[in-house]
Design a protein around this motif. Structure first.
Motif, mmCIF file in Angstrom:
data_model
loop_
_atom_site.group_PDB
_atom_site.id
_atom_site.type_symbol
_atom_site.label_atom_id
_atom_site.label_comp_id
_atom_site.label_asym_id
_atom_site.label_seq_id
_atom_site.Cartn_x
_atom_site.Cartn_y
_atom_site.Cartn_z
ATOM 1 N N PHE B 122 0.828 -1.066 0.042
ATOM 2 C CA PHE B 122 0.021 0.058 -0.056
ATOM 3 C C PHE B 122 0.917 1.203 0.061
ATOM 4 O O PHE B 122 2.114 1.235 0.379
ATOM 5 C CB PHE B 122 -0.998 -0.088 1.194
ATOM 6 C CG PHE B 122 -0.160 -0.115 2.274
ATOM 7 C CD1 PHE B 122 -0.014 1.264 3.262
ATOM 8 C CD2 PHE B 122 0.339 -1.083 3.020
ATOM 9 C CE1 PHE B 122 0.729 1.054 4.584
ATOM 10 C CE2 PHE B 122 1.021 -1.293 4.368
ATOM 11 C CZ PHE B 122 1.087 -0.076 4.839
ATOM 12 N N ALA B 126 1.061 7.707 3.306
ATOM 13 C CA ALA B 126 -0.385 8.053 2.933
ATOM 14 C C ALA B 126 -1.093 8.078 4.063
ATOM 15 O O ALA B 126 -2.332 8.306 4.027
ATOM 16 C CB ALA B 126 -0.906 7.218 1.795
ATOM 17 N N LEU B 128 -1.286 5.578 6.105
ATOM 18 C CA LEU B 128 -1.695 4.261 6.444
ATOM 19 C C LEU B 128 -0.656 3.404 7.268
ATOM 20 O O LEU B 128 -0.541 2.278 7.346
ATOM 21 C CB LEU B 128 -2.031 3.626 5.229
ATOM 22 C CG LEU B 128 -3.289 4.127 4.198
ATOM 23 C CD1 LEU B 128 -3.292 3.594 2.891
ATOM 24 C CD2 LEU B 128 -4.702 3.891 5.085
ATOM 25 N N ILE B 206 -11.643 1.641 4.191
ATOM 26 C CA ILE B 206 -10.662 2.831 4.317
ATOM 27 C C ILE B 206 -10.841 3.753 3.122
ATOM 28 O O ILE B 206 -10.737 3.171 1.826
ATOM 29 C CB ILE B 206 -9.305 2.493 4.345
ATOM 30 C CG1 ILE B 206 -8.855 1.321 5.697
ATOM 31 C CG2 ILE B 206 -8.201 3.422 4.539
ATOM 32 C CD1 ILE B 206 -7.657 0.761 5.446
ATOM 33 N N VAL B 208 -9.230 6.407 1.021
ATOM 34 C CA VAL B 208 -7.905 7.286 0.856
ATOM 35 C C VAL B 208 -8.122 8.349 0.010
ATOM 36 O O VAL B 208 -8.394 8.705 -1.009
ATOM 37 C CB VAL B 208 -6.814 6.097 0.074
ATOM 38 C CG1 VAL B 208 -5.421 7.199 -0.079
ATOM 39 C CG2 VAL B 208 -6.609 4.803 0.851
ATOM 40 N N SER B 211 -3.299 10.812 -1.682
ATOM 41 C CA SER B 211 -2.136 9.891 -1.628
ATOM 42 C C SER B 211 -0.844 10.961 -1.469
ATOM 43 O O SER B 211 0.195 10.479 -1.658
ATOM 44 C CB SER B 211 -1.989 9.089 -2.569
ATOM 45 O OG SER B 211 -1.868 9.781 -3.944
ATOM 46 N N ASN B 316 -7.158 10.576 5.511
ATOM 47 C CA ASN B 316 -8.107 9.075 5.271
ATOM 48 C C ASN B 316 -8.782 8.900 6.304
ATOM 49 O O ASN B 316 -8.416 8.843 7.370
ATOM 50 C CB ASN B 316 -6.992 7.990 4.975
ATOM 51 C CG ASN B 316 -5.967 8.431 3.902
ATOM 52 O OD1 ASN B 316 -6.230 9.258 3.078
ATOM 53 N ND2 ASN B 316 -4.745 7.908 4.074
ATOM 54 N N SER B 389 -9.396 8.883 -3.453
ATOM 55 C CA SER B 389 -8.572 8.334 -4.767
ATOM 56 C C SER B 389 -8.996 6.891 -4.857
ATOM 57 O O SER B 389 -9.058 6.433 -6.025
ATOM 58 C CB SER B 389 -7.421 8.672 -4.037
ATOM 59 O OG SER B 389 -6.554 9.822 -3.843
#
Lengths: 419, 419
Positions: B122, B126, B128, B206, B208, B211, B316, B389
């Motif tokens: 991933f 970002a 995460l 999730i 996103v 990014s 996010n 995204s």
């Protein structure tokens, strides 16, 4: 009462400023009396650019209390209007208008009805404290009409019953709302810390980010915060009292660095407790965040604060520049980042004291397009066109005044109805 | 050491999950040892959808420690890498690989260099928690390679020195990071509250939102908060300890209403202390706010929480649905509000467990366009196309594992260099 005729109409017109808190009021300890959980401090804004004008009138011919706001009749039945009307009526004294041959005794006021017309020279409910100026003006004008010989602090305690922050609009310059201790709220009132001439270099630029009605009213929002935030009480009891003392010192000493640091951190903490509310309240949006980042970077690069920011219950930024030179730079930076939509005209995009545009060297829309990119901006190719609806340039200003020019009256002197 | 040859390469490959805190870690009491100001609790995410894979190898032929992240060599000189390497090396024991005829004694490990290759499935940075999975995987794989016979909790204390939240990635399911009391941090480690099968109805979606690299790293951000926020200590000392107990109860009893209420309010309070920081930190943006409003309205209308939200140091949204049926509804609502750009394909817009798309009745881009407007949306004509995204659908998942399939190794078994 005037016996010779039942047709007379007596009226008073007043103009009252709005104000912007630099140490915030958020949270009531008593919902009905509107008693806050902490002291707050505000700057009064120049009524030339942002004010409420209110005409109040009385006549034996009026068969009920009536009110018009911005030309539209609104209900006076709400508890807040009733509180203000009741409190002023109870303080009314004898009035003798020799010229018109009108005599009204203290007792008469209980039976007489009033007509009220109020007008804001800025958008209502755009987060520009229209209710503050509005209730302050209502109370001030009624007190003049009814000859209620209370000083401004005592009137502020009545205006507070209409809208908490209204109490701070009874004075010009720099104003403190003392939270008070009395259960009945008699000591919860405003005092002037310094008048508008004390620190007259300051220039204020308001970025009106959105003129939509706000999502969460401040009344509902602060009730939710009091009920659910686990941080608010700590703020009110531990943080704000110390900040109030520091802010009073900063104002007294015209210490802009302290003033800016306190104003910015207190605005951010107010929005933090909004976020700590369930459900969370978001008043600031991405545009607000961009303005904060711009100012923070600028202040950091300059080594000492150039501009303070503060945000009320909405996305609009109120920016306080240390002096006129800084304000011109601020306007340049803001216009670069947030240029108007292509169909705008400069005259309706920058309101208030337009002379700052000249200092900024921006006297046409073309000049906005060719402004240099501020060094604070990461990506100068990204200009956020249209994200700010308009700007208002203003300064600290005076408190309420009575207007004697009949052309400014909002009610017809013969009929007591809106012109 | 293996005497017959200097050419051998020994390696271990491990896979470690990322995790999302539902009671947040924000603020260190010791910057070097990475000791937090409060306990935190997380859910481990299914490594099938979000994980780090790391191959660690050792050879007498390696002349220095080297590391590759996502195929690119990076420096290992940072204090955080050095702490993890030093701590594991000091716990290394004898290794005897009979098949390859390699013997390494405890003492040898001090002289041997390692090669490390790590890969996230991933986007890195970002928001995460890539560093959480990364350091957990590094420590876990090195411990296996060097036969450091520590249990997962003890390894978690080492991973913590790499990145605080990494310690919570040493377990699957529901994990608590105990802040500890020891000055040296020996008792600041993770324990498992329940494994991933305990509450397996939960579905995690999730969104996103961006990014782009985040503006303020969490390391810098939490340092600024500790230094400047006047609310953080109150949160850490008065608020979080009670929430931790309640969250443990909620997880134990699979009480979704309490779980959701605690997760949402704690996420909001974390972002509140970020805002109370000087300069203020904004991790959420308008899209984040829109997602929160959607979920809050839905939960309120349903009478009991359907979905929990939590946001880390970025925009996010991590959304936890009470079950699969709710998750399908959630995906419908999200896809309505945040449809992909017209040039997208569904396969790269919804990642992870794509079977939820079938449950949601959305198996084509056309189906997204004809979704009904969720009742939570004020203005159904306004769809925020492209503001998300992509989505990742996942669930609570297992802890670290060793991979034995050589095709998954990231280093060449002969050379110890990236494949």
């Amino acid at each position: 009462m005037a016996e010779e005729s039942q047709k007379w109409v007596l009226m008073v017109t007043a103009q009252t400023p709005t104000n912007i808190a630099v140490i915030k009021y958020w949270g009531k300890r008593d919902e009905t009396l509107i008693l806050p959980v902490n002291d707050s401090i505000s700057v009064t804004l120049d009524p030339e650019h942002l004010c409420t004008t209110t005409t109040v009138s009385v006549s034996p011919a009026f068969d009920q209390d009536r009110m018009w706001l911005n030309g539209k009749e609104i209900s006076l039945s709400g508890g807040r209007f009733q509180s203000c009307l009741r409190e002023i009526r109870s303080r009314a004294t004898d009035v003798h208008d020799k010229e018109k041959g009108i005599k009204i005794t203290k007792k008469d006021w209980e039976k007489l009805n009033v007509h009220i017309a109020s007008y804001n020279n800025f958008p209502t409910a755009a987060g520009l404290a229209s209710s503050a100026a509005g209730f302050a003006c209502l109370v001030f004008a009624l007190a003049k009409l009814m000859n209620a010989n209370e000083d401004h602090s005592q009137l502020s305690a009545i205006a507070r019953r209409g809208s908490g922050s209204a109490c701070r609009s009874l004075y010009g310059g720099f104003v403190k709302w003392i939270m008070g201790k009395d259960e009945k709220g008699t000591d919860s009132l405003a005092v002037q810390l310094a008048d508008e001439k004390h620190w007259d270099e300051l220039v204020i630029v308001i970025a009106v980010v959105s003129s939509q009605q706000k999502e969460t009213s401040s009344t509902t929002g602060m009730r939710d915060t009091v009920e659910t935030s686990l941080l608010l009480q700590h703020r009110a009891k531990e943080v704000v009292p110390k900040r109030i003392l520091k802010m009073e010192e900063a104002i007294k000493n015209r210490d802009f660095a302290s003033f800016a640091q306190l104003a910015c951190t207190d605005s951010n903490q107010f929005h933090a407790v909004c976020l700590d509310t369930c459900p969370p309240i978001f008043y600031m949006n991405d545009t607000s965040h961009r303005i904060i980042s711009l100012v923070e970077k600028w202040n950091r690069a300059a080594g000492t604060p150039q501009v303070a920011y503060t945000f009320d219950a909405g996305p609009n930024a109120v920016l306080i520049a240390r002096n006129r030179e800084t304000a011109a730079l601020l306007v340049q930076k803001l216009l670069f980042c947030f240029p108007p939509k292509s169909d705008a005209d400069l005259n309706s995009f920058v309101l208030g004291d337009k002379s700052i545009l000249k200092d900024a060297g921006v006297e046409s829309l073309e000049a906005i397009e060719s402004l240099p990119a501020p060094p604070e901006i990461k990506d100068p190719s990204q200009r956020h066109r249209g994200d700010v609806s308009y700007f208002i340039c203003t300064r600290p200003g005076r408190g309420p005044v009575v207007l004697s020019d009949e052309s400014q009256f909002l009610l017809n002197p013969e009929t007591g109805l809106p012109k």
